[in-house]
Design an enzyme around this catalytic site. Sequence first.
Site, PDB file in Angstrom:
ATOM      1  N   SER A   1       3.486  -2.391  10.402  1.00 32.05           N
ATOM      2  CA  SER A   1       5.267  -2.374  10.399  1.00 32.05           C
ATOM      3  C   SER A   1       5.649  -3.773  10.017  1.00 32.05           C
ATOM      4  O   SER A   1       6.627  -4.080  10.989  1.00 32.05           O
ATOM      5  CB  SER A   1       5.542  -1.907  12.017  1.00 32.05           C
ATOM      6  OG  SER A   1       4.974  -0.659  12.218  1.00 32.05           O
TER       7      SER A   1
ATOM      8  N   LYS B   1       0.146   4.483  -0.103  1.00 35.34           N
ATOM      9  CA  LYS B   1      -0.671   5.398   0.263  1.00 35.34           C
ATOM     10  C   LYS B   1      -0.367   6.546  -0.342  1.00 35.34           C
ATOM     11  O   LYS B   1      -0.325   6.444  -1.739  1.00 35.34           O
ATOM     12  CB  LYS B   1      -0.170   5.674   1.717  1.00 35.34           C
ATOM     13  CG  LYS B   1      -0.069   4.326   2.690  1.00 35.34           C
ATOM     14  CD  LYS B   1       0.079   4.606   4.287  1.00 35.34           C
ATOM     15  CE  LYS B   1      -0.010   3.325   4.807  1.00 35.34           C
ATOM     16  NZ  LYS B   1       0.222   3.349   6.401  1.00 35.34           N
TER      17      LYS B   1
ATOM     18  N   ASN C   1       0.872  -1.309   0.122  1.00 39.01           N
ATOM     19  CA  ASN C   1      -0.073  -0.019   0.072  1.00 39.01           C
ATOM     20  C   ASN C   1       0.745   1.145  -0.002  1.00 39.01           C
ATOM     21  O   ASN C   1       1.464   1.505   1.058  1.00 39.01           O
ATOM     22  CB  ASN C   1      -1.040   0.023   1.110  1.00 39.01           C
ATOM     23  CG  ASN C   1      -1.811   1.262   1.600  1.00 39.01           C
ATOM     24  OD1 ASN C   1      -1.815   1.993   0.638  1.00 39.01           O
ATOM     25  ND2 ASN C   1      -2.232   1.326   2.781  1.00 39.01           N
TER      26      ASN C   1
ATOM     27  N   GLU D   1      -6.844   4.516   7.889  1.00 41.76           N
ATOM     28  CA  GLU D   1      -6.680   5.945   7.641  1.00 41.76           C
ATOM     29  C   GLU D   1      -7.828   6.471   7.155  1.00 41.76           C
ATOM     30  O   GLU D   1      -8.015   7.635   7.551  1.00 41.76           O
ATOM     31  CB  GLU D   1      -5.178   5.928   6.838  1.00 41.76           C
ATOM     32  CG  GLU D   1      -4.022   5.918   7.726  1.00 41.76           C
ATOM     33  CD  GLU D   1      -2.905   5.346   7.031  1.00 41.76           C
ATOM     34  OE1 GLU D   1      -2.814   5.427   5.645  1.00 41.76           O
ATOM     35  OE2 GLU D   1      -1.993   4.815   7.260  1.00 41.76           O
TER      36      GLU D   1
ATOM     37  N   HIS E   1      -9.457   1.038   5.137  1.00 41.23           N
ATOM     38  CA  HIS E   1      -8.315   1.000   5.733  1.00 41.23           C
ATOM     39  C   HIS E   1      -8.354   2.091   6.769  1.00 41.23           C
ATOM     40  O   HIS E   1      -9.051   2.930   6.614  1.00 41.23           O
ATOM     41  CB  HIS E   1      -7.315   1.537   4.596  1.00 41.23           C
ATOM     42  CG  HIS E   1      -5.740   1.718   5.225  1.00 41.23           C
ATOM     43  ND1 HIS E   1      -5.201   2.679   6.019  1.00 41.23           N
ATOM     44  CD2 HIS E   1      -4.851   0.689   4.939  1.00 41.23           C
ATOM     45  CE1 HIS E   1      -4.090   2.424   6.279  1.00 41.23           C
ATOM     46  NE2 HIS E   1      -3.604   1.164   5.762  1.00 41.23           N
TER      47      HIS E   1
ATOM     48  N   GLU F   1      -5.271  -5.573  10.545  1.00 39.92           N
ATOM     49  CA  GLU F   1      -4.248  -4.335  10.833  1.00 39.92           C
ATOM     50  C   GLU F   1      -4.662  -3.676  12.018  1.00 39.92           C
ATOM     51  O   GLU F   1      -5.215  -2.714  11.983  1.00 39.92           O
ATOM     52  CB  GLU F   1      -4.191  -3.216   9.514  1.00 39.92           C
ATOM     53  CG  GLU F   1      -3.986  -3.839   8.344  1.00 39.92           C
ATOM     54  CD  GLU F   1      -3.492  -2.827   7.468  1.00 39.92           C
ATOM     55  OE1 GLU F   1      -2.328  -2.964   6.756  1.00 39.92           O
ATOM     56  OE2 GLU F   1      -4.171  -2.037   6.839  1.00 39.92           O
TER      57      GLU F   1
ATOM     58  N   GLY G   1       2.404   2.131  10.654  1.00 43.65           N
ATOM     59  CA  GLY G   1       3.189   3.241  10.629  1.00 43.65           C
ATOM     60  C   GLY G   1       4.226   3.691  11.902  1.00 43.65           C
ATOM     61  O   GLY G   1       4.486   4.583  11.870  1.00 43.65           O
TER      62      GLY G   1
END
Length: 256
Positions: free
Chosen positions: A212, A12, A10, A97, A95, A167, A173
Amino acid sequence: MNRKLLVAGNWKMHGSLTFVREMMADFNTMLPVGINYDVAVFPVYIHLYEVINKKPEQVMCGAQNLSEYDDGAVTGEVSGGMLSDLGCDMVLVGHSERRIKNNEDNTEVAKKFAQALKYGLQPILCVGESAVQRQSEQTFTAVWAQIQAVIDEVGIEKLGRGIIAYEPVWAIGTGETATSEQAQEVHQFIRSQLALNDDTIARRIRILYGGSCKGSNAYELFSMPDVDGGLIGGASLTAQDFMAICQQADILSQGV
Ligand code: PEP
């Protein structure tokens, strides 16, 4: 049941046309043909066309989001039909985010999952708990609510046509990876809950780990019985880092 590992990058909101061209040149040089695992990348919308045209055949390409609508007055959105028309194979939905920064709730995510299938795209449903939810032992409840919303919208059979990515939000991240035991515990939970609906789908569906993940921990994570590969953010942004993860998938896929 043998499930093929998937390593999905991904990207992003990173990159440029030069970045995409260099990445695809590296992929073409570094990724052998005839691999026994799947590889996919998820660039921003405006780089999809370039990836689709430059990628090696064995790499799949997907978008990071899609509209919950077919078409119409929804400025700034991109529909499943458009992604399919362009040649996308897959799409991420839900996702964290987007759930956090764009306020996407479980119902909207479920509608997007349905749209993906309607247009022949394989959705990767991202689920995961926040740090607070983990600390208050709400991990299973939070993760299952995200999956149940999709089952309510499309049914178990259609959920089974997608992929799930677990996730944990606290691991995305942050450099803080879930241990392989923590990942396995949640993956096993998801699979056992799915089995209550449909045992065959539970055994067949791929559940990726994301958060990560990198070359140094991919082997341990992917060797867990219910972990079927990874959704990779930061470590997908250089060909070297991403290929280091692919190599671990390759080792684990030998003889499968
Ligand atoms: C992600 O955003 O899906 C992700 C897993 O990111 P990272 O690998 O950087 O934690």
